[in-house]
Design an enzyme around this catalytic site. Sequence first.
Site, PDB file in Angstrom:
ATOM      1  N   ASP A   1       0.727  -7.662   6.744  1.00 54.50           N
ATOM      2  CA  ASP A   1      -0.481  -6.847   6.622  1.00 54.50           C
ATOM      3  C   ASP A   1      -1.514  -7.717   5.900  1.00 54.50           C
ATOM      4  OD1 ASP A   1      -2.515  -5.159   5.755  1.00 54.50           O
ATOM      5  OD2 ASP A   1      -1.180  -3.455   5.456  1.00 54.50           O
TER       6      ASP A   1
ATOM      7  N   TYR B   1       0.858  -1.189   0.000  1.00 53.43           N
ATOM      8  CA  TYR B   1       0.000   0.000   0.000  1.00 53.43           C
ATOM      9  C   TYR B   1       0.900   1.246   0.000  1.00 53.43           C
ATOM     10  CZ  TYR B   1      -3.324   3.351   2.049  1.00 53.43           C
ATOM     11  OH  TYR B   1      -4.106   4.437   2.318  1.00 53.43           O
TER      12      TYR B   1
HETATM   13  C1  LIG Z   1      -3.217  -3.097   2.556  1.00 49.42           C
HETATM   14  C2  LIG Z   1      -3.524  -1.905   3.390  1.00 49.42           C
HETATM   15  N1  LIG Z   1      -2.908  -1.761   4.574  1.00 49.42           N
HETATM   16  C3  LIG Z   1      -3.153  -0.711   5.371  1.00 49.42           C
HETATM   17  C4  LIG Z   1      -4.036   0.275   5.000  1.00 49.42           C
HETATM   18  C5  LIG Z   1      -4.247   1.438   5.906  1.00 49.42           C
HETATM   19  O1  LIG Z   1      -5.424   1.310   6.622  1.00 49.42           O
HETATM   20  P1  LIG Z   1      -6.182   2.567   7.250  1.00 49.42           P
HETATM   21  O2  LIG Z   1      -6.725   3.361   6.108  1.00 49.42           O
HETATM   22  O3  LIG Z   1      -7.215   1.930   8.135  1.00 49.42           O
HETATM   23  O4  LIG Z   1      -5.167   3.352   8.008  1.00 49.42           O
HETATM   24  C6  LIG Z   1      -4.702   0.177   3.782  1.00 49.42           C
HETATM   25  C7  LIG Z   1      -5.629   1.235   3.371  1.00 49.42           C
HETATM   26  O5  LIG Z   1      -6.094   1.285   2.237  1.00 49.42           O
HETATM   27  C8  LIG Z   1      -4.434  -0.942   2.953  1.00 49.42           C
HETATM   28  O6  LIG Z   1      -5.036  -1.081   1.755  1.00 49.42           O
END
Ligand SMILES: Cc1ncc(COP(=O)(O)O)c(C=O)c1O
Length: 391
Positions: A181, A111
Amino acid sequence: MEEPLGLSTLAVHAAWAQTPANPPATMPFYPSAAWAFRDLDEVDAVYEGRVKGAVYARNGTPNRWALERLLAGLHGGEAALATASGMAALAALFLAHLRPGGRVVASRDLYGTTWGLLGDLARFGVEAVGVDATDLEAVAAHLRPGSLLLVETLSNPRLRVADLPALAALARERGALLVVDNTFATPYHARPLAQGADLVVESLTKFLSGHHLVLLGGLVGRKDLVEGPLGVAVRAGLVPDPWACWLGAEGAKTLAVRLERASATALRLARFLETHPKVGAVHYPGLPSHPDHATARRVLARGFGAMLAFELPPEREAVNRFLRALRHIRLVLSLGGTETTLSHPATSSHRSLPPSEREALGLHPGFLRLSVGLEDPEDLLEELEEALKAV
Ligand SMILES: Cc1ncc(COP(=O)(O)O)c(C=O)c1O
């Protein structure tokens, strides 16, 4: 006879209700930012952990603890921390587990904002090395004792699949910690701790809560690895408010039924798009044409997830015509809701990357990511087919 109370005292205190002796059918919601004590003995008992009591919302609330029990349970982890967002979970983890001179070996295919946060750490002497996480030799070459190895189970947005057992073995061998993640997969499709990961991060903003109603995150793992991030999250206020925790826990109740339906639909849509003459590559790990299909069969459970990506011609106007021709599928720059939505990584999630890196990832103007929801699959197929005529 007691003195009658004044209007203001009544206004402040008269509503206090007795807690019913029997429990409510749904989880109680405790919005209070602070808690009261009967006397100093009770204060000591709570601070010393002899009694589970709440003090102040940043330190902990019953709704946050409930969500943490839920996360630990879903991932089969010893301890969990709920955070104000997925990024807050990563920030707490980095602040607790990295030192100047430390190294994060991270999948290049993460991300975009996670890469942004890793960039912020450079000022503190933390080095972030980008690797192709499906190339185990490249990963091994960069790992050293104390490194964090960071990958996404299903990467954003190309849906590459991390070989979690192999990466876990590598991390263990080199004295590194594997952090996964798991936002796109959720515990429905993957439980990284059971496959050898040390810590798992979730953005509950997405499929886990499932309704585009909250910003929420979490971190699960061994108690000794979660304690540090918990301390940082409490001190820095990276914790979620009770309402977000309550909504997140309610949403998670339907995780399995939502993802069972959405993953099955995603497979149908991927097969349809793959044969459409106006569509170039389709990225979905459930397709035999996907480079990680064999890994996906080993690493994922119960299907291949509700996210897919596909490529239209690399022309902004062709994409605009397609978007304008859609009826219910809207351009929404998040994912994981009950509605099927599209996103355009080049102008949103990966906008902050230098153009050369975006290009290297193949994120051209025609690259679209689809988050599959709960609509009737036939309606979605028909809507896509109709809109593709405008491309
Ligand atoms: C794979 C991934 N990890 C982490 C995040 C971050 O999450 P948040 O928007 O809840 O901070 C996202 C957000 O799109 C994501 O797609």
